[in-house]
Scaffold this active site. Structure first.
Site, PDB file in Angstrom:
ATOM      1  N   CYS A 234       0.370 -13.903  -1.129  1.00  0.00           N
ATOM      2  CA  CYS A 234       1.640 -13.527  -1.727  1.00  0.00           C
ATOM      3  C   CYS A 234       2.012 -14.525  -2.830  1.00  0.00           C
ATOM      4  CB  CYS A 234       2.697 -13.417  -0.630  1.00  0.00           C
ATOM      5  SG  CYS A 234       4.243 -12.632  -1.132  1.00  0.00           S
ATOM      6  N   ASP A 328      -1.197  -2.232  -0.437  1.00  0.00           N
ATOM      7  CA  ASP A 328      -0.170  -3.263  -0.502  1.00  0.00           C
ATOM      8  C   ASP A 328       1.086  -2.678  -1.151  1.00  0.00           C
ATOM      9  OD1 ASP A 328       1.424  -5.487  -0.882  1.00  0.00           O
ATOM     10  OD2 ASP A 328      -0.116  -6.681  -1.874  1.00  0.00           O
ATOM     11  N   HIS A 362      -0.100  -5.522   2.863  1.00  0.00           N
ATOM     12  CA  HIS A 362       0.089  -6.848   2.275  1.00  0.00           C
ATOM     13  C   HIS A 362      -0.250  -7.972   3.241  1.00  0.00           C
ATOM     14  CE1 HIS A 362       1.809  -9.651  -0.625  1.00  0.00           C
ATOM     15  NE2 HIS A 362       2.496 -10.215   0.345  1.00  0.00           N
TER      16      HIS A 362
END
Length: 420
Positions: A234, A328, A362
């Site tokens: 991230c 994602d 994600h």
């Protein structure tokens, strides 16, 4: 006599377990339920229905689940599908050294429709899921500006050093570093905001802070000083890519679902100043589930006005691996990774790689971690959508964990390695 075995009953959280039941009536429908209580007292639970064979046995390596939280033969399905009783919580292990997660496995004769059965189970077992092996050393780090936690494998070393970073949750998360140390890496879980005396919010980023952390790890007596690896996800992957691009101490980098440019916050490194691409907050999507999808809030870095924000990945000393979930819903991470790969090829840097996983979201975490498609974030008013589908996502967690370790072992210089 009815029996229920789980092997091993005490294991690292990234290890698979074998679950078997016997002594039951043949061709009988049963329920297997798993549950645990996290460190905040929240309950996570799962269940699946099975039919015993002609000998009254169920073996999760061979017997398909007929219903419940999943279908088919999935030996770790009860762990993959652990979900919170209170919606939108993410299962996170905070105290990785002091205690495990205690997973209760329970067997019921009938199909249990309710998630919290009123009758006691016929038989149950408790499984300990640890995030460090017994002899891993945990060291709190407060060196200069650096804040974090270092995990060291047993032995003299030198060990390959890894800086481990997460994203927008802030603070320091230790569970991945604990597992890495259990697999032979000296892993520094590095905080960079919302922790101790660090800034409470993610503002302008100074790459010198991350350089200090890399140099600290290189200088550690149990770490090979020839370079360190970076593993990040991230926003942390965005910073990890900055480290790979500009810091000579970084020998290998794994970016999980990140970007190829500076976004939102500015980045400085001595005389270098990189503007952040402004977030397009008007592109926030509100889903039917009452959650946020923020994947469209990052602008296209290829626009002329954003060219100065793109990382020149061709300058990186070592190889870079992008791991991407194609579903994602937090970042358009496949798009960003392809852009980075195209730039590397344009400038003839050949050791930039992309591994993408269809139907994966994600939060690509170590194997055994429950699938978490949505959860609350401390910095957003509504829960965030992460994306992915249960089985592809959990299979990708198992596959990518091996890929990560193999990549880091191969590419972090280390003159001598202990046998793992």
């Amino acid at each position: 006599m009815i029996g229920l075995t789980v092997s091993p009953e005490v294991a690292l959280a990234d290890e698979s377990v074998k679950i078997q039941a016997w002594g039951l009536p043949p061709q009988e429908l049963i329920t297997l339920r798993a549950w645990l209580k996290d460190e905040k007292g929240q309950i996570f639970q799962s269940r699946a229905f099975y039919k015993t064979d002609d000998d009254g046995k169920v073996d999760l390596e061979h017997t398909p689940a007929t219903g419940g939280d999943f279908h088919g033969v999935h030996p770790m399905g009860l762990f993959w599908t652990l979900k919170p009783v209170t919606p939108f919580l993410r299962l996170l292990k905070r105290d990785v050294k002091g205690s495990p997660f205690y997973v209760h496995l329970e067997l019921y004769h009938q199909i249990e429709i309710t998630s919290s059965p009123k009758e006691p189970p016929i038989i149950s077992k408790i499984v300990e899921r640890w995030y460090t092996s017994p002899h891993v050393q945990r060291v709190q780090i407060r060196e200069g500006r650096i804040r974090g936690v270092l995990f060291l494998p047993p032995g003299e070393g030198p060990f390959p050093g890894v800086i481990d970073m997460f994203g927008g949750v802030g603070g320091v998360l230790e569970f991945r570093s604990g597992l890495l140390a259990s697999r032979g890496f000296a892993s520094l879980a590095l905080a960079y905001f919302a922790y101790e005396d660090l800034p409470s919010f993610l503002g302008a980023m100074d790459l010198k802070y991350f350089e200090e952390a890399a140099q600290f790890l290189c200088n550690h007596p149990k770490v090979s000083g020839e370079g360190v690896g970076v593993l990040a996800i991230c926003k942390g992957a965005e910073m990890g890519l900055a480290m790979a691009t500009y810091l000579p101490q970084v020998a290998a980098t794994v970016c999980i679902n990140g970007t190829n440019a500076v976004n939102g916050n500015t980045l400085s490194y001595g005389d270098l100043f990189i503007p952040g691409i402004p977030y397009q907050t008007e592109r926030l999507l509100f889903t039917d589930r009452g959650t946020l999808n923020i994947s469209r809030t990052m602008d296209d870095p290829r626009k002329p006005e954003h060219q100065d924000s793109i990382y020149p990945v061709e300058r990186a000393r070592g190889p870079i691996l992008f791991l991407v979930g194609e579903d994602d819903q937090n970042y358009d991470s496949l798009f960003f990774a392809k852009q980075a790969l195209a730039r590397a090829r344009k400038y003839r840097k050949k050791d930039v790689y992309l591994k993408s996983y269809p139907k994966v979201g994600h939060l690509l975490e170590p194997p055994g971690s429950p699938f978490c498609p949505v959860s609350q974030s401390p910095f957003f008013p509504l829960p965030l959508t992460w994306g992915g589908e249960l089985l592809p996502h959990c299979r990708a967690q198992e596959h990518s964990w091996k890929v990560i370790q193999d990549f880091l072992r191969k590419n972090i210089p280390c003159s001598r390695r202990n046998k793992l």
